[in-house]
Scaffold this active site. Structure first.
Site, PDB file in Angstrom:
ATOM      1  N   LYS A 143      -9.256   2.454  -3.947  1.00  0.00           N
ATOM      2  CA  LYS A 143      -9.766   1.142  -4.351  1.00  0.00           C
ATOM      3  C   LYS A 143     -11.119   0.999  -3.655  1.00  0.00           C
ATOM      4  CE  LYS A 143      -9.302  -2.890  -6.417  1.00  0.00           C
ATOM      5  NZ  LYS A 143      -9.307  -3.057  -7.893  1.00  0.00           N
ATOM      6  N   ASP A 160      -5.982   0.422  -9.799  1.00  0.00           N
ATOM      7  CA  ASP A 160      -5.555  -0.461 -10.896  1.00  0.00           C
ATOM      8  C   ASP A 160      -5.732   0.233 -12.245  1.00  0.00           C
ATOM      9  OD1 ASP A 160      -8.304  -0.571 -10.418  1.00  0.00           O
ATOM     10  OD2 ASP A 160      -8.506  -2.706 -10.869  1.00  0.00           O
ATOM     11  N   TYR A 215       1.271   1.325   5.834  1.00  0.00           N
ATOM     12  CA  TYR A 215       2.652   1.326   6.319  1.00  0.00           C
ATOM     13  C   TYR A 215       2.717   1.373   7.840  1.00  0.00           C
ATOM     14  CZ  TYR A 215       5.166   2.143   1.892  1.00  0.00           C
ATOM     15  OH  TYR A 215       5.741   2.030   0.662  1.00  0.00           O
ATOM     16  N   ASP A 275       3.287   5.114  -3.316  1.00  0.00           N
ATOM     17  CA  ASP A 275       4.607   4.494  -3.433  1.00  0.00           C
ATOM     18  C   ASP A 275       4.722   3.821  -4.802  1.00  0.00           C
ATOM     19  OD1 ASP A 275       7.137   3.461  -2.592  1.00  0.00           O
ATOM     20  OD2 ASP A 275       6.159   1.526  -2.235  1.00  0.00           O
ATOM     21  N   ASP A 325       6.677   5.434  -8.512  1.00  0.00           N
ATOM     22  CA  ASP A 325       7.750   4.736  -9.237  1.00  0.00           C
ATOM     23  C   ASP A 325       7.357   4.577 -10.701  1.00  0.00           C
ATOM     24  OD1 ASP A 325       9.313   4.362  -6.938  1.00  0.00           O
ATOM     25  OD2 ASP A 325       9.843   2.305  -7.512  1.00  0.00           O
TER      26      ASP A 325
HETATM   27  C1  IPM Z   1       9.977   5.432  -1.111  1.00  0.00           C
HETATM   28  C2  IPM Z   1      10.609   4.119  -0.723  1.00  0.00           C
HETATM   29  C3  IPM Z   1      10.291   3.874   0.730  1.00  0.00           C
HETATM   30  C4  IPM Z   1       8.787   3.740   0.852  1.00  0.00           C
HETATM   31  C5  IPM Z   1      10.999   2.669   1.361  1.00  0.00           C
HETATM   32  C6  IPM Z   1      12.498   2.742   1.180  1.00  0.00           C
HETATM   33  C7  IPM Z   1      10.655   2.521   2.814  1.00  0.00           C
HETATM   34  O1  IPM Z   1      10.186   3.104  -1.553  1.00  0.00           O
HETATM   35  O2  IPM Z   1      10.335   6.468  -0.517  1.00  0.00           O
HETATM   36  O3  IPM Z   1       9.145   5.420  -2.019  1.00  0.00           O
HETATM   37  O4  IPM Z   1       8.234   2.658   0.610  1.00  0.00           O
HETATM   38  O5  IPM Z   1       8.149   4.741   1.179  1.00  0.00           O
HETATM   39 MG    MG Z   2       9.029   3.755  -3.204  1.00  0.00          MG
END
Ligand code: IPM
Ligand code: MG
Length: 355
Positions: free
Chosen positions: A188, A220, A142, A244, A248
Site C-alpha cells: 500500500k 486493494d 502482527y 492473511d 483467505d
Molecule cells: C492464519 C490465521 C491466523 C493469522 C490467526 C489464527 C492468528 O488467520 O493463519 O491465517 O492471522 O495469521
Molecule cells: Mg488467516
C-alpha cells in the site's frame, strides 16, 4: 530405513479429526517407501490453555524443536474468545511462529478441474488457477511495537526492517524460479511509509533474479484483481496482514477452504497446516474435509524431507479421488458420486496412495 520425527499439534475443534486422517495417509504411504514416521503429540491453543493455563506450553516448543517437522491442525474456538489476549489460542500460534522463526508462509491456491463448478466465480475465470501467496509471517503489524489499548484508543504498528523484507523477497523469488518466474509484490505504497520501503527493497532484491518478471500492486487493487482475473497471478509476495487477508480470498477460488494447505518455513523446523480454522461449529461430527491437511502433509514431505515422489503420490491421490466423485459434505453439491465422512475420505485417499 529412515525415520522422520513429526510433532503433531492437533489443536482444537476439527483439528484432531483432520490430523488423524493425515497420519493415516502418511502411514499407508510409508509402506511404499523406505521411510517411516515417529509421531509425538503436543498441545496448543484452547486445549493447551485448558490443560496448562497457557495456550503455548514450553513443552510444545521443545517437542517441535526436537522433531524434523510440525504437522498442525487448527486452533481456537468461541469458548476462548473472551480470554485476555495473551491467553487466547491465536496468541499461542503467533508466539509459536515467532519462536520457531518460520518467516515464510507459503499458501498455494489451486483450482482442481474436477471442482471448477464449486467456485463462486465462473468456471472460465477460475479454471487453471495455480498461484502461491508467499506471506511474511513473523513481522509487520502482527508483531510491531508499540501496541496496546486503553479505554479510548487502540494501536498497533506496522513495521518492517530492510532485513526482514530482503529475506522474504529472496524466498519468494526462489520459489518463483521453480514456477513461471512471475512475482507480484503487494503493498500500500501510495499511503504507507512501511510499504514504500517494502517496494524499494523488493525491487532491489529482484536485481539478483534477472529472469524474474516483477510487478507491484496495491493491496486493494490486488483484492479486486484476484476476483476479476486470478490467472494473472503466479507468486504473490505479501507482508503479514495483507497475506492473511488475500490468502483467505484466494482460497475461495478453489471452492472450499477445506482444500488448501500451507507451509511455514524459513527456519530449521517448518510447520505444515491447512489454511482453514478449527471450525468449532462442525467439530466432532465427522464432516470436516481432511484434504487440506492431507495436502499439507504432502507439502511437508516435499519441503521438509525432500521426498518429492511421495508427495506426488499424495497429490495425485487427491486429484484422483476428487475426479472419481468422492466428496465430503462441504463439496457434496458439486458432482458428488459418493458423499463421505472425514474418516472415509482419509481412508480412500490412503488406499489410492498405497496403490
Ligand atoms: C492464519 C490465521 C491466523 C493469522 C490467526 C489464527 C492468528 O488467520 O493463519 O491465517 O492471522 O495469521
Ligand atoms: Mg488467516
Amino acid at each position: 530405513m529412515k525415520t522422520y520425527k513429526i510433532a503433531l499439534i492437533k489443536g482444537d475443534g476439527i483439528g484432531p479429526e483432520i490430523i488423524d486422517e493425515a497420519v493415516k495417509v502418511l502411514d499407508f504411504l510409508s509402506s511404499c517407501f523406505d521411510f517411516n514416521f515417529e509421531y509425538k503429540e503436543a498441545l496448543m491453543g484452547g486445549c493447551a490453555y485448558e490443560a496448562t493455563g497457557d495456550p503455548l506450553p514450553q513443552e510444545t516448543i521443545d517437542i517441535s524443536l526436537e522433531s524434523d517437522a510440525v504437522l498442525f491442525g487448527a486452533i481456537g474456538g468461541f469458548k476462548w474468545d473472551n480470554l485476555p489476549r495473551e491467553k487466547r489460542p491465536e496468541s499461542g500460534l503467533l508466539r509459536f511462529r515467532k519462536e520457531l522463526g518460520v518467516y515464510a508462509n507459503l499458501r498455494p491456491a489451486i483450482v482442481y478441474d474436477e471442482l471448477v463448478n464449486a467456485s463462486s466465480l465462473k468456471p472460465s475465470i477460475v479454471q487453471g488457477v495455480d498461484l502461491m501467496v508467499v506471506r511474511e509471517l513473523i513481522g509487520g503489524i502482527y508483531f510491531g511495537e508499540p501496541k496496546g489499548r486503553d479505554e479510548n484508543r487502540g494501536w498497533n504498528t506496522m513495521v518492517y526492517t530492510r532485513d526482514e523484507i530482503v529475506r522474504i523477497a529472496h524466498h519468494a523469488f526462489k520459489i518463483a524460479m521453480t514456477r513461471t518466474k512471475k512475482v507480484c509484490s503487494i503493498d500500500k505504497a501510495n499511503v504507507l511509509d512501511v510499504s514504500q520501503l517494502w517496494r524499494d527493497v523488493v525491487t532491489e532484491v529482484a536485481k539478483e533474479y534477472p529472469e524474474i518478471e516483477l510487478s507491484h500492486m496495491y493491496v486493494d487493487n490486488a483484492a479486486m484483481q484476484l476476483i476479476r482475473d486470478p490467472k494473472q497471478f503466479d507468486v504473490m509476495l505479501t507482508g503479514n496482514i495483507f497475506g492473511d487477508i488475500l490468502s483467505d480470498e484466494a482460497s475461495m477460488l478453489s471452492g472450499s477452504i477445506g482444500l488448501l494447505p500451507s507451509a511455514s518455513v524459513g527456519a530449521k523446523i517448518g510447520v505444515y497446516e491447512p489454511i482453514h480454522g478449527s471450525a468449532p461449529d462442525i467439530a466432532g461430527q465427522g464432516i470436516a474435509n481432511p484434504i487440506a491437511t492431507i495436502s499439507s502433509a504432502s507439502m511437508m514431505l516435499r519441503y521438509a524431507f525432500g521426498e518429492n515422489a511421495a508427495a506426488d503420490k499424495i497429490d495425485n491421490a487427491i486429484k484422483l479421488v476428487l475426479k472419481e466423485g468422492y466428496r465430503t459434505k462441504d463439496l457434496a453439491q458439486f458432482d458428488a458420486k459418493v458423499v463421505c465422512s472425514t474418516s472415509e475420505m482419509g481412508t480412500i485417499i490412503a488406499n489410492y496412495v498405497a496403490k
